[in-house]
Design a protein around this motif. Structure first.
Motif, PDB file in Angstrom:
ATOM      1  N   THR A   1       3.839  -4.308   0.692  1.00  0.00           N
ATOM      2  CA  THR A   1       3.045  -3.536   1.649  1.00  0.00           C
ATOM      3  C   THR A   1       1.846  -4.353   2.130  1.00  0.00           C
ATOM      4  OG1 THR A   1       3.704  -1.501   0.539  1.00  0.00           O
ATOM      5  CG2 THR A   1       1.786  -1.375   1.985  1.00  0.00           C
ATOM      6  N   LEU A   2       1.166  -5.006   1.196  1.00  0.00           N
ATOM      7  CA  LEU A   2       0.016  -5.837   1.567  1.00  0.00           C
ATOM      8  C   LEU A   2       0.437  -6.983   2.488  1.00  0.00           C
ATOM      9  CD1 LEU A   2      -2.033  -6.067  -1.744  1.00  0.00           C
ATOM     10  CD2 LEU A   2      -2.831  -5.189   0.446  1.00  0.00           C
TER      11      LEU A   2
ATOM     12  N   MET B   1      -1.054  -7.440   6.219  1.00  0.00           N
ATOM     13  CA  MET B   1      -1.802  -8.641   6.599  1.00  0.00           C
ATOM     14  C   MET B   1      -1.069  -9.449   7.657  1.00  0.00           C
ATOM     15  SD  MET B   1      -3.454  -9.902   2.964  1.00  0.00           S
ATOM     16  CE  MET B   1      -1.883 -10.131   2.173  1.00  0.00           C
ATOM     17  N   GLY B   2       0.247  -9.298   7.729  1.00  0.00           N
ATOM     18  CA  GLY B   2       1.035 -10.031   8.716  1.00  0.00           C
ATOM     19  C   GLY B   2       0.903  -9.475  10.114  1.00  0.00           C
ATOM     20  N   ASP B   3       0.477  -8.228  10.244  1.00  0.00           N
ATOM     21  CA  ASP B   3       0.297  -7.608  11.557  1.00  0.00           C
ATOM     22  C   ASP B   3      -1.042  -8.075  12.123  1.00  0.00           C
ATOM     23  OD1 ASP B   3       0.453  -6.045  13.795  1.00  0.00           O
ATOM     24  OD2 ASP B   3       0.119  -4.141  12.751  1.00  0.00           O
TER      25      ASP B   3
ATOM     26  N   GLU C   1      -8.869  -1.094   5.965  1.00  0.00           N
ATOM     27  CA  GLU C   1      -8.939   0.074   5.084  1.00  0.00           C
ATOM     28  C   GLU C   1      -7.668   0.219   4.254  1.00  0.00           C
ATOM     29  OE1 GLU C   1      -9.574   4.832   5.592  1.00  0.00           O
ATOM     30  OE2 GLU C   1     -10.589   3.485   7.010  1.00  0.00           O
ATOM     31  N   ALA C   2      -6.509   0.045   4.875  1.00  0.00           N
ATOM     32  CA  ALA C   2      -5.239   0.146   4.154  1.00  0.00           C
ATOM     33  C   ALA C   2      -5.087  -1.005   3.165  1.00  0.00           C
ATOM     34  CB  ALA C   2      -4.075   0.161   5.131  1.00  0.00           C
TER      35      ALA C   2
ATOM     36  N   ALA D   1      -5.308 -10.974   0.028  1.00  0.00           N
ATOM     37  CA  ALA D   1      -5.865  -9.695   0.481  1.00  0.00           C
ATOM     38  C   ALA D   1      -7.387  -9.725   0.421  1.00  0.00           C
ATOM     39  CB  ALA D   1      -5.307  -8.552  -0.366  1.00  0.00           C
ATOM     40  N   SER D   2      -7.926 -10.336  -0.625  1.00  0.00           N
ATOM     41  CA  SER D   2      -9.390 -10.459  -0.714  1.00  0.00           C
ATOM     42  C   SER D   2      -9.928 -11.295   0.438  1.00  0.00           C
ATOM     43  CB  SER D   2      -9.784 -11.092  -2.049  1.00  0.00           C
ATOM     44  OG  SER D   2      -9.368 -10.294  -3.113  1.00  0.00           O
ATOM     45  N   ARG D   3      -9.253 -12.414   0.745  1.00  0.00           N
ATOM     46  CA  ARG D   3      -9.670 -13.243   1.885  1.00  0.00           C
ATOM     47  C   ARG D   3      -9.548 -12.468   3.196  1.00  0.00           C
ATOM     48  NH1 ARG D   3      -5.881 -17.189   1.624  1.00  0.00           N
ATOM     49  NH2 ARG D   3      -5.552 -17.127  -0.599  1.00  0.00           N
TER      50      ARG D   3
END
Length: 132
Positions: A85-86, A90-92, A99-100, A121-123
């Protein structure tokens, strides 16, 4: 005739049975509680091999191992689903999904996942905080 052995023999067992009966009448749950306590203190290693109780303990042990394996597998599946999901969020590149991503990252961190997706995700959150 030895009176001590006669009195001891007549009073020992019958008196014990009578006391057990009285205790059972006054506190009906006493024997159930004692049996549960006794069962909880059984050492499975000392049971005779092949006895019904030994087979029961083997089945319980096998079920505990299966449950632990199942929980571990389910935990890994949850981690993988959150990671996927992450990655898709992040790819979009067209939309800010901060937020998501933050929500999914918190779920992943709660599962003690330490992998490149957590770092990415942190970056992503840091980069999008600067832009917004």
């Amino acid at each position: 005739m030895d009176w001590d052995s006669l009195i001891g023999g007549m009073l020992g067992s019958p008196l014990l049975v009578l006391a057990a009966g009285v205790v059972g009448r006054i506190w009906p749950d006493t024997f159930t509680a004692f049996a549960s306590w006794l069962y909880g203190h059984v050492d499975p290693g000392r049971l005779p091999y092949g006895s019904p109780m030994n087979r029961h303990w083997e089945q319980v042990s096998d079920q505990e191992e299966r449950a632990a394996r199942f929980e571990s597998d389910m935990r890994e599946l949850r981690k993988d689903a959150i990671k996927n999901t992450l990655i898709s969020l992040m790819g979009d590149k067209g939309v800010d999904h901060s937020e998501a991503v933050r929500y999914e990252l918190d779920k992943l961190l709660a599962l003690d996942a330490k992998c490149w997706v957590v770092d990415a995700a942190s970056r992503y959150l840091i980069d999008h905080r600067k832009e917004g």
